[in-house]
Design a protein around this motif. Structure first.
Motif, PDB file in Angstrom:
ATOM      1  N   GLU A   1       0.803  -1.217   0.000  1.00 31.62           N
ATOM      2  CA  GLU A   1       0.000   0.000   0.000  1.00 31.62           C
ATOM      3  C   GLU A   1       0.839   1.273   0.000  1.00 31.62           C
ATOM      4  O   GLU A   1       1.971   1.309   0.482  1.00 31.62           O
ATOM      5  CB  GLU A   1      -0.943   0.011   1.200  1.00 31.62           C
ATOM      6  N   ILE A   2       0.208   2.339  -0.521  1.00 33.16           N
ATOM      7  CA  ILE A   2       0.770   3.689  -0.517  1.00 33.16           C
ATOM      8  C   ILE A   2       0.168   4.461   0.651  1.00 33.16           C
ATOM      9  O   ILE A   2      -1.024   4.330   0.952  1.00 33.16           O
ATOM     10  CB  ILE A   2       0.460   4.406  -1.852  1.00 33.16           C
ATOM     11  N   LEU A   3       0.968   5.296   1.314  1.00 38.12           N
ATOM     12  CA  LEU A   3       0.481   6.089   2.443  1.00 38.12           C
ATOM     13  C   LEU A   3      -0.396   7.234   1.943  1.00 38.12           C
ATOM     14  O   LEU A   3       0.001   7.996   1.057  1.00 38.12           O
ATOM     15  CB  LEU A   3       1.656   6.652   3.243  1.00 38.12           C
TER      16      LEU A   3
ATOM     17  N   LEU B   1       4.591   7.170  10.159  1.00 34.87           N
ATOM     18  CA  LEU B   1       4.946   8.127   9.113  1.00 34.87           C
ATOM     19  C   LEU B   1       4.013   9.327   9.164  1.00 34.87           C
ATOM     20  O   LEU B   1       2.851   9.200   9.553  1.00 34.87           O
ATOM     21  CB  LEU B   1       4.857   7.461   7.734  1.00 34.87           C
ATOM     22  N   GLY B   2       4.509  10.477   8.740  1.00 31.63           N
ATOM     23  CA  GLY B   2       3.712  11.687   8.737  1.00 31.63           C
ATOM     24  C   GLY B   2       3.336  12.126   7.336  1.00 31.63           C
ATOM     25  O   GLY B   2       3.565  11.414   6.345  1.00 31.63           O
ATOM     26  N   ALA B   3       2.779  13.329   7.252  1.00 37.13           N
ATOM     27  CA  ALA B   3       2.275  13.841   5.980  1.00 37.13           C
ATOM     28  C   ALA B   3       3.369  14.001   4.934  1.00 37.13           C
ATOM     29  O   ALA B   3       3.085  13.969   3.734  1.00 37.13           O
ATOM     30  CB  ALA B   3       1.569  15.179   6.208  1.00 37.13           C
ATOM     31  N   ASP B   4       4.614  14.165   5.364  1.00 38.77           N
ATOM     32  CA  ASP B   4       5.700  14.315   4.392  1.00 38.77           C
ATOM     33  C   ASP B   4       5.983  13.024   3.623  1.00 38.77           C
ATOM     34  O   ASP B   4       6.710  13.040   2.624  1.00 38.77           O
ATOM     35  CB  ASP B   4       6.981  14.802   5.078  1.00 38.77           C
ATOM     36  N   SER B   5       5.377  11.903   4.062  1.00 42.85           N
ATOM     37  CA  SER B   5       5.547  10.631   3.349  1.00 42.85           C
ATOM     38  C   SER B   5       4.319  10.271   2.510  1.00 42.85           C
ATOM     39  O   SER B   5       4.264   9.179   1.941  1.00 42.85           O
ATOM     40  CB  SER B   5       5.817   9.498   4.350  1.00 42.85           C
ATOM     41  N   ARG B   6       3.361  11.163   2.424  1.00 36.11           N
ATOM     42  CA  ARG B   6       2.144  10.879   1.649  1.00 36.11           C
ATOM     43  C   ARG B   6       2.504  10.567   0.192  1.00 36.11           C
ATOM     44  O   ARG B   6       3.358  11.208  -0.408  1.00 36.11           O
ATOM     45  CB  ARG B   6       1.205  12.078   1.681  1.00 36.11           C
ATOM     46  N   GLY B   7       1.853   9.548  -0.339  1.00 41.24           N
ATOM     47  CA  GLY B   7       2.092   9.142  -1.714  1.00 41.24           C
ATOM     48  C   GLY B   7       3.250   8.184  -1.891  1.00 41.24           C
ATOM     49  O   GLY B   7       3.517   7.737  -3.012  1.00 41.24           O
ATOM     50  N   GLN B   8       3.949   7.854  -0.815  1.00 44.69           N
ATOM     51  CA  GLN B   8       5.074   6.923  -0.890  1.00 44.69           C
ATOM     52  C   GLN B   8       4.651   5.534  -0.419  1.00 44.69           C
ATOM     53  O   GLN B   8       3.643   5.366   0.286  1.00 44.69           O
ATOM     54  CB  GLN B   8       6.233   7.412  -0.025  1.00 44.69           C
ATOM     55  N   SER B   9       5.434   4.543  -0.794  1.00 44.64           N
ATOM     56  CA  SER B   9       5.222   3.195  -0.286  1.00 44.64           C
ATOM     57  C   SER B   9       5.364   3.201   1.238  1.00 44.64           C
ATOM     58  O   SER B   9       6.327   3.746   1.780  1.00 44.64           O
ATOM     59  CB  SER B   9       6.259   2.248  -0.894  1.00 44.64           C
TER      60      SER B   9
END
Length: 260
Positions: free
Chosen positions: A34-36, A46-54
């Motif tokens: 899944e993607i965050l 993980l926080g918002a700065d990792s949104r869209g990453q694995s």
């Protein structure tokens, strides 16, 4: 020197991973397809700065920055089944413990079957929460004895639920304005699972092991729940809750694991 494979890097799995890394485990494989998304970050490591990453990849990068003692952290942005199918050698080679925080009965039943069929020498710790995180389970099972399926009926309902509810469950996910449970509730489930893994890594436990966390009775009642009569009559009355307890994991005589 020990190696843990984490299957499922959501809010529950990511917290277990952090606790194990902070406790000194040096080698990991993180598996999650899944993607965050923004709906995940309220209780995720993980926080918002990792949104869209694995989820698995971003956790790997974060851990390598935070914890210099780590020897190796690898990741796979796919299901465990796909990883097994793609691997030229054994996907779980040199593994000491597998942690399954998938939260999907079908996938975890298939994992249990794969574990049995291949007679793999490590335990798998399955961990999940009941509704509103009012209770949680951590079950360590080996390649013999009772299997994961033994604790459930044919459609994935746990045979001995800890909690019961006056209204049907509505799955609202992680994204609404009011969360179905808090990070504090989640932390207890993470800690019980992480401690069970550490006990196996330090040779202080032997499968099968089933540990449960009871949240507070007052919170359960406030949410419209109660301690399930079946659990109270067959295991114990949780009373006011707020504690961890060992519990049996049944061996179902009609389970398919007898043929594996």
């Amino acid at each position: 020197e020990r190696r843990v494979v984490m299957i499922g890097c959501g809010s529950l799995g990511s917290g277990i991973f952090r606790m194990l890394a902070q406790s000194g485990v040096g080698n990991f494989l993180l598996i999650d397809p899944e993607i965050l998304g923004f709906e995940n970050i309220g209780r995720h490591e993980l926080g918002a700065d990792s949104r869209g990453q694995s989820k698995a990849g971003a956790l790997c990068s974060l851990a390598l920055r935070r914890y210099p003692h780590l020897n190796s952290v690898n990741w796979a942005d796919m299901s465990w089944q796909e990883l097994v199918n793609r691997s030229t050698d054994h996907a779980f080679a040199d593994t000491d413990v597998v942690v399954s925080a998938i939260g999907d009965w079908n996938s975890e039943s298939a994992l249990s079957d794969y574990h049995r069929r291949n007679n793999l020498g490590f335990p798998i710790v399955y961990t999940w929460m009941e509704r509103f995180a009012a209770a949680s389970h951590s079950v360590a099972l080996g390649a013999s004895g009772p299997c994961f399926r033994c604790g459930f009926d044919e459609v994935g309902n746990i045979r001995l639920p800890i909690t019961g509810w006056t209204s049907p469950e509505t799955r609202i996910g992680c994204a609404p304005a009011s969360s179905p449970y808090s990070a504090a509730d989640l932390a207890f489930a993470q800690a019980v699972a992480a401690q069970l893994v550490l006990d196996f890594l330090q040779d202080r436990a032997q499968a099968p092991v089933h540990r449960v966390w009871y949240g507070s009775r007052s919170s359960l009642v406030h949410q419209g729940g109660h301690w399930h009569q079946r659990w109270r009559s067959k295991v114990e009355d949780p009373g006011e809750g707020g504690r961890m307890s060992p519990a049996p994991w049944p061996k179902k005589l009609t389970c398919s694991c007898a043929a594996l």
